[in-house]
Enzyme design. Structure first.
Site, short mmCIF file in Angstrom:
data_model
loop_
_atom_site.label_atom_id
_atom_site.label_comp_id
_atom_site.label_asym_id
_atom_site.label_seq_id
_atom_site.Cartn_x
_atom_site.Cartn_y
_atom_site.Cartn_z
N TYR A 41 -12.12 -5.24 9.57
CA TYR A 41 -11.56 -4.79 10.85
C TYR A 41 -11.52 -5.94 11.85
O TYR A 41 -12.51 -6.19 12.54
CB TYR A 41 -12.40 -3.63 11.40
CG TYR A 41 -12.49 -2.47 10.45
CD1 TYR A 41 -11.55 -1.45 10.47
CD2 TYR A 41 -13.50 -2.42 9.49
CE1 TYR A 41 -11.62 -0.39 9.57
CE2 TYR A 41 -13.58 -1.37 8.58
CZ TYR A 41 -12.63 -0.37 8.62
OH TYR A 41 -12.70 0.67 7.73
N ARG A 92 -15.75 3.90 3.00
CA ARG A 92 -16.53 5.08 3.38
C ARG A 92 -15.63 6.30 3.45
O ARG A 92 -15.95 7.36 2.95
CB ARG A 92 -17.22 4.87 4.73
CG ARG A 92 -18.16 6.01 5.09
CD ARG A 92 -18.51 6.02 6.56
NE ARG A 92 -17.35 6.32 7.39
CZ ARG A 92 -17.41 6.47 8.71
NH1 ARG A 92 -18.56 6.32 9.34
NH2 ARG A 92 -16.32 6.73 9.40
N GLY A 93 -14.49 6.15 4.11
CA GLY A 93 -13.54 7.25 4.26
C GLY A 93 -13.76 8.01 5.55
O GLY A 93 -14.76 7.85 6.25
N GLU A 131 0.84 -1.20 0.00
CA GLU A 131 0.00 0.00 0.00
C GLU A 131 0.88 1.25 0.00
O GLU A 131 1.84 1.35 0.76
CB GLU A 131 -0.93 0.03 1.21
CG GLU A 131 -1.79 1.31 1.23
CD GLU A 131 -3.00 1.22 2.14
OE1 GLU A 131 -3.78 0.27 1.93
OE2 GLU A 131 -3.13 2.06 3.03
N LYS A 172 -21.07 -5.90 2.93
CA LYS A 172 -20.20 -5.52 1.81
C LYS A 172 -20.03 -6.69 0.84
O LYS A 172 -20.05 -6.51 -0.38
CB LYS A 172 -18.83 -5.08 2.33
CG LYS A 172 -18.83 -3.81 3.16
CD LYS A 172 -17.43 -3.50 3.65
CE LYS A 172 -17.41 -2.33 4.60
NZ LYS A 172 -16.05 -2.01 5.09
N ALA A 189 -9.30 12.03 1.80
CA ALA A 189 -10.62 12.31 2.37
C ALA A 189 -11.19 13.57 1.76
O ALA A 189 -10.52 14.59 1.65
CB ALA A 189 -10.51 12.46 3.89
#
Length: 290
Positions: A148, A107-108, A17, A168, A51
């Site tokens: 999570y 979602r952010g 990432e 999801k 964001a």
């Protein structure tokens, strides 16, 4: 190439990432890091998304160059905060033009500086809404979601969090990438619970090396992940005895052992949070038995 197909074809694997540097002057150094990490043969690399739109254009350009110029399959983050159907369509159509096949739908976080931000007032309130929209309108894209192992800080319960992640998957997520965590028992328990619910998709564990005591406390304050007591005590003791160098060595050792245990336990791969730095991730990746 679709990440969901790549996972089917190669496991275990390493994925990475990155976040887009805000200043263009930092981009040459950023892509030097990308090139250095190619030696790990990452299955894909995710590129985060600012964001409220902070770095959205940068996300697209960096992902495009990552694939075109560096031969790494990109996974672009996409957040629902501040998004409208028109904005989403513009971004998703741009992905198609760039031959990018993968999106991590999130979602952010609230935009910086906005007090009492109301997620319920958004056109897309949840990541599941975003996943449903993308899958319905862009069926050729491979869509992933966030997971999570430790409950999300806004979840009222573990069950509620699992229900949201299961949603999801029902809405179309083909794989999940987890927030960082430091106790592998949480991951394996989490995956088993999801399977029992019927959410049997690959769950890629996120691993972040803690390289200094200061950065560790800052990172954890942002995401809410808990450090096992023995590890935290060891980090503090290492800092007292040898400063940041000792903490760095301990952090690398812990992350390497954590990643190997995850792979040996059946995780499809490990997603290494690079923080746009090469050396630590190279050390971890080269020491893994994959």
């Amino acid at each position: 190439m679709r990440v969901c197909d790549l996972i089917d074809g190669k496991s275990p694997f390493i994925s990475l990432e990155f976040f887009p540097p805000k200043e263009r002057e930092a981009w040459p150094a950023f892509f030097e890091v990308v090139d250095k990490l190619k030696v790990l043969d990452p299955l894909f690399a995710s590129v985060t998304y600012g964001a409220g739109g902070g770095t959205q254009a940068n996300t697209l350009e960096i992902a495009t160059r990552m694939k075109r110029d560096h031969g790494i399959e990109p996974l672009t983050h996409l957040t629902s905060v501040g998004a409208s159907a028109e904005k989403l369509d513009n971004f998703l159509e741009s992905l198609g033009k760039a031959d990018i096949d993968n999106v991590l739908a999130l979602r952010g976080d609230p935009p910086r500086g906005v007090a009492d931000f109301d997620f319920s007032a958004q056109e897309f309130k949840h990541a599941s809404d975003l996943i449903e929209y993308i899958c319905a309108r862009y069926p050729d894209l491979c869509v992933g979601g966030a997971a999570y192992p430790e409950p999300h800080c806004e979840s009222p319960s573990i069950k509620s969090d699992l229900d949201m992640v299961h949603l999801k998957v029902r809405k179309g997520a083909k794989f999940l990438v987890t927030q960082m965590f430091f106790d592998n028992r949480m991951y394996f328990d989490y995956v088993e619970r999801l399977k029992l619910m019927g959410a049997d998709v690959p769950v890629i564990p996120g691993v972040m090396p803690l390289l200094s005591l200061k950065s560790a406390k800052f990172i954890l304050s942002l995401c809410g992940a808990a450090i096992p007591g023995k590890f935290l005590s060891a980090l503090e003791r290492a800092h007292e005895e040898g400063g940041d160098d000792a903490v760095y060595a301990l952090g690398i050792d812990y992350a390497t052992k954590q990643a190997q245990e995850l792979i040996d336990g059946g995780a499809p791969g490990v997603h290494l949070y690079t923080l746009n730095r090469a050396d630590a991730v190279l050390e971890i990746g080269k020491n893994l038995n994959i």
